[in-house]
Structure formats: structure tokens, C-alpha cells
Motif scaffolding. Structure first.
Motif, short mmCIF file in Angstrom:
data_model
loop_
_atom_site.label_atom_id
_atom_site.label_comp_id
_atom_site.label_asym_id
_atom_site.label_seq_id
_atom_site.Cartn_x
_atom_site.Cartn_y
_atom_site.Cartn_z
N MET A 213 -8.51 -30.75 -40.82
CA MET A 213 -8.28 -30.27 -42.15
C MET A 213 -7.58 -29.25 -42.22
O MET A 213 -5.92 -28.90 -42.53
CB MET A 213 -8.73 -29.87 -44.34
CG MET A 213 -9.05 -31.27 -44.22
SD MET A 213 -7.65 -32.98 -44.67
CE MET A 213 -6.62 -32.24 -46.19
N ILE A 218 -4.58 -36.10 -40.68
CA ILE A 218 -5.45 -36.72 -41.81
C ILE A 218 -5.78 -38.58 -41.31
O ILE A 218 -4.02 -38.94 -40.77
CB ILE A 218 -4.23 -36.90 -43.22
CG1 ILE A 218 -4.58 -36.03 -44.07
CG2 ILE A 218 -5.83 -38.13 -43.55
CD1 ILE A 218 -3.77 -35.50 -44.99
N TRP A 326 -10.92 -26.49 -48.87
CA TRP A 326 -10.37 -26.73 -47.17
C TRP A 326 -10.20 -25.08 -47.04
O TRP A 326 -8.95 -24.45 -48.10
CB TRP A 326 -9.52 -27.67 -47.02
CG TRP A 326 -10.11 -28.92 -47.88
CD1 TRP A 326 -9.48 -30.02 -48.34
CD2 TRP A 326 -10.67 -29.74 -47.36
NE1 TRP A 326 -10.28 -31.21 -48.09
CE2 TRP A 326 -11.22 -31.02 -47.70
CE3 TRP A 326 -12.07 -29.83 -45.35
CZ2 TRP A 326 -11.96 -32.50 -47.08
CZ3 TRP A 326 -12.71 -30.90 -45.43
CH2 TRP A 326 -12.78 -32.16 -46.15
N ILE A 328 -7.40 -24.15 -44.75
CA ILE A 328 -6.25 -25.73 -45.01
C ILE A 328 -4.88 -25.55 -43.44
O ILE A 328 -4.46 -24.61 -43.74
CB ILE A 328 -5.81 -26.42 -45.80
CG1 ILE A 328 -5.62 -27.94 -45.50
CG2 ILE A 328 -4.98 -26.01 -46.67
CD1 ILE A 328 -5.07 -29.03 -47.04
#
Length: 474
Positions: A213, A218, A326, A328
Motif C-alpha cells: 500500500m 494492490i 494505511w 498510503i
């Protein structure tokens, strides 16, 4: 003179004082003290463990060395708060792989736990007034991502580089003075106490998913083969999203981080953002999304063709489950939030109502998981509702509440949480939906993962440019 004369005791090394090599009385020189060999990568996890149980507070005796505090908030096994009598202070009892920690009524004394006693050791390095272990920049970035860190201060100048990161489990500081070694510091939170913490003692984090992440990748659960990386944030203008099979090796930005972490970039597809020229025709049936750009107060417009819409929906369904927000990749967050917002807003109130009702009807299950009983009954339902309705935030506590409330409706395996079908189903004919209709477990999990995305924190995936290949962790 012994350069480590004041760093060999339990006051400095904590429980690691028992790992030191004894020296015979007749030997004049003493060997350097030893500390843990800390490693973290995509394939090997943190010190060989992909699943780490993180606590907000230290549950072991810590010393002045910062790495002792970090190892006291990262655990190989789950910590379960035992909030009912009889209570005994400072006890950690191993039961079926779980450390049962007595919290309520005990003084604020760290609990001794042998969770990292088996780590390989390495000689410590003296720096200033502390004894440091050495970590790679890949290990540091992994630890920051694991603890849900966000940058709160960064400065690079003629004197060197300094940065500070706030995280769920403590504060991180990085110093790299000109001509000197790069040094990392970690301090556990001083704003909470074990006796007053109403949350479960620990929660689970997966190293591979944290790294993916952060790098903007993904990966669909097996047996699916979809692995897809996202572009970074773009300058203002019009952009057309194109899916490039195995295109990640030709990308710029997070590809270097993914390589550094041990990822195989040649296995990953790439969502390429191609600049749309003035007067160029846009394919029909594209979706127009407005995203943040690199320039403040200006937007970038993305056009998403039908095939790329299906890929984005599949990636939304394959967002990994996490009980915490997250750290991210901002390009991933920007694109998926813009794509999912119309659907999320349609179901938002229904999701909030279901979560609030779950908590009100099943508080005993939350108590078993470690939540404080009075908090679960009186405060938790409304916090869950308000957090979902807010639409955005940066509180890890709120995310833990919402995700645990959603799990009350889930009867499947924990592995099945990583893939739903909800978002792909939304690409079909749209039907009207009212707040009174029932949310299925798959709908609930799919929407909750989107909520975690909303509350996740942007993390600079090019942080490695600011770090030396090796750092002293003091």
C-alpha cells in the motif's frame, strides 16, 4: 576506558541486558554490547514474521535505547487485555500463543515478555550517549509503514536533513547532519496509560500489505493473478488512464521503492496516466474524475475508459483488510477515492447505522476481543456512526472501532476479507437503494475497506532519497 561504560545496564538496554556476553574477570577489554538484528522486507516480513501484533503502548521493560521501546510495541503474538479480577500487576501469561496482560488496577509498570528474545544479535555502535543498532533504509521505511506514520516535519538544508513522523505507536525522528551518520530515534507515546486505555491491547498488521500500500501496489488474493500499480499525483491538466500489462518496470517513482523492498516489479501491471493533448478526442463511455494535483488549489482531470473502470472496481474489491489506516501511496488513494465516492456516499448512512446497531446489540463479543465494557456500551456506537458519516479523518482509534464493528457481521475466514465482489457489482445496472434495506456482509466489508481508505494517511514513497543506505537506530 570502556566506551560503553554507561550503556551496559538494564536502565539502558532493558530486558536485553540478559543477552549480553559475559567477560572473564582477567580480561582487560570488554566486548561491545549486543542488540537485535532488525530486518524488514516484503518477502521476509519483520525479523522473519509477516504478521505483527502492534500495541499503542510498550508491554515490556524498556531502556533508554530507542530500539527497546520499538520492540516493546511490536509483538509476535496477540496481546489480550484481561479486564476482570483477579488482577496481578506486571504479569504476562502465555496461553495458546496469546499473551494475557492484566491491565486494570495495575500500576503503570511495563510487562516483561520474551517475544523477541530469540532474535539474532549484532554488536551495538556507540553514538553520543546511547548504544545504537544499525538498520537499512528499507527496514526503516517498513517500520514507519507498519506503525502508520505520517510526516509532520521535514527540512533539508546546508546543515543536513531532519524529519519527524507521528505514528500510532509513537514518535519518530530522523537526523542526518552534514558529514555525520544518519540517526533514527523512536519514542513511545506519553499521552496514554495502560490503566485508562479502553482499546484492545494489540491489533494485527501484515508486513507485505503495508509495503504494497505504501508503494501503491494492490495484489489480488490467489488464485487471481491481478497485480497492479498506480501512478503518482499528476500536474494540473487532462489525463487518460490506460492499463499497461506488466508496465510497472517502465514506471517512475514507487517502482524503485518496490524493488528496494524485495518486490518483483516485472510481475506488476501499471495504470499509466497519459497526458491528453489539446483537441484530442476522448473515448466514449469514459468516467470523468477530478483528483488533487501537484499544484496547491488546482485539480487534475482523469478520464477512465470502460475497461479501466472494471480494473479499478476489481482493485477496490481487492483492497487488503486492515484494522488500522494505511500509510498510503497518494496516487492510489486519490484515484480510488474519486472512483468510489459516488457509491460510498450512497451507502454511507446505511453503513453507519448498521455499525452502530452491531455494537449496541453485541457488546459482549467486543469485550471478549479486549474492548473495555463500559466504553463499548456507552461511547463506541456513536463514535462508529460519526466516523463513517465524517467521510474523512486521520484517527487510527476511529478506524479500529469501525473495523471491529464491521467484523461482528462477518462469519467467513479472515483470508476472505481481502476480496469482495461489491464494487464490481456496482458497475452493472444501478438500482435504487434505501437506508432501510439490509447490507449483506460482503457489502459491509467492501464499504468498510473504502472507509479505511478514506482515513488513510499520505506517505511519501520517495522518502528513500532523504536517507542513507544504513542508519543508526538509537
Amino acid at each position: 576506558m570502556d566506551p560503553f561504560y554507561n550503556t551496559r545496564g538494564a536502565e539502558h538496554l532493558g530486558t536485553w541486558v540478559s543477552k549480553q556476553i559475559s567477560s572473564p574477570w582477567y580480561r582487560i577489554g570488554r566486548p561491545s554490547p549486543v542488540g537485535p538484528l532488525l530486518t524488514a522486507k516484503l518477502s521476509g516480513g519483520f525479523c522473519g514474521h509477516n504478521i505483527i501484533h502492534v500495541s499503542r503502548l510498550p508491554f515490556e521493560q524498556t531502556g533508554k535505547a530507542n530500539w527497546t521501546a520499538l520492540l516493546a510495541v511490536l509483538h509476535k503474538r496477540r496481546l489480550l487485555a484481561a479486564r476482570t479480577p483477579p488482577l496481578q500487576p506486571a504479569i504476562a501469561e502465555k496461553t495458546e500463543g496469546i499473551y494475557v496482560v492484566e491491565i486494570e488496577g495495575m500500576p503503570n509498570i511495563p510487562v516483561e515478555s520474551p517475544s523477541w528474545a530469540s532474535l539474532p544479535t549484532r554488536p551495538l555502535v556507540r553514538h553520543g550517549s546511547t548504544a545504537c543498532t544499525v538498520v537499512s533504509r528499507a527496514t526503516l521505511i517498513t517500520m514507519l509503514s507498519l506503525c502508520n506514520a505520517r510526516c509532520i516535519f521535514r527540512h533539508s538544508g546546508a546543515a543536513g536533513h531532519r524529519a519527524a513522523y507521528a505514528s500510532y505507536s509513537g514518535q519518530w525522528y530522523i537526523e542526518w547532519p552534514l558529514g555525520g551518520p544518519a540517526v533514527v530515534h523512536f519514542a513511545a507515546h506519553d499521552s496514554h496509560a495502560m490503566s485508562s486505555d479502553v482499546y484492545p491491547a494489540s491489533f494485527e498488521r501484515r508486513i507485505d500489505k503495508c509495503i504494497q500500500m505504501t508503494a501503491g501496489v494492490i495484489v489480488a488474493p490467489e488464485p487471481a493473478t491481478l497485480k497492479c500499480a498506480f501512478p503518482g499525483r499528476k500536474p494540473p491538466g487532462n489525463w487518460l488512464l490506460e492499463h499497461q500489462i506488466k508496465g510497472f518496470p517502465g514506471a517512475h517513482g514507487s517502482r524503485h521503492l518496490y524493488n528496494m523492498m524485495g518486490g518483483k516489479v516485472f510481475e506488476v501491471d501499471f495504470l499509466f496516466a497519459r497526458k491528453v493533448s489539446w483537441g484530442e478526442d476522448i473515448p466514449q463511455e469514459t468516467v470523468r474524475l477530478t483528483l488533487p494535483s501537484k499544484e496547491k488549489d488546482q485539480n487534475a482531470v482523469f478520464f477512465i475508459p470502460p475497461d479501466e473502470q472494471k480494473i479499478l472496481a476489481h482493485l477496490m474489491d481487492c483492497l487488503p483488510w486492515s484494522p488500522l489506516s494505511w500509510s498510503i501511496h497518494r496516487g492510489l488513494r486519490d484515484l480510488l477515492l474519486a472512483f468510489s465516492k459516488p457509491t460510498m456516499d450512497k451507502f454511507r448512512k446505511g453503513l453507519a447505522q448498521v455499525l452502530r446497531q452491531n455494537i449496541k446489540e453485541r457488546p459482549r463479543e467486543l469485550e471478549i476481543r479486549g474492548w473495555e465494557p463500559e466504553f463499548a456500551r456507552l461511547n463506541m456506537p456513536d463514535i462508529a456512526y460519526s466516523s463513517v458519516m465524517a467521510g474523512v479523518g486521520d484517527s487510527g482509534d476511529a478506524v479500529r472501532i469501525v473495523t471491529d464493528a464491521a467484523l461482528l457481521s462477518w462469519n467467513g475466514t479472515s483470508e476472505a476479507l481481502d476480496e469482495t465482489t461489491f464494487w464490481r457489482e456496482q458497475l452493472g445496472p444501478q438500482s435504487s437503494w434505501s437506508d432501510d434495506e439490509h447490507l449483506t456482509p460482503h457489502m459491509l466489508i467492501g464499504l468498510t475497506k473504502c472507509f479505511v481508505l478514506e482515513w488513510s494517511i499520505e506517505f511519501d514513497y520517495q522518502i528513500y532519497h532523504d536517507l542513507s543506505t544504513e542508519l543508526l537506530f538509537g
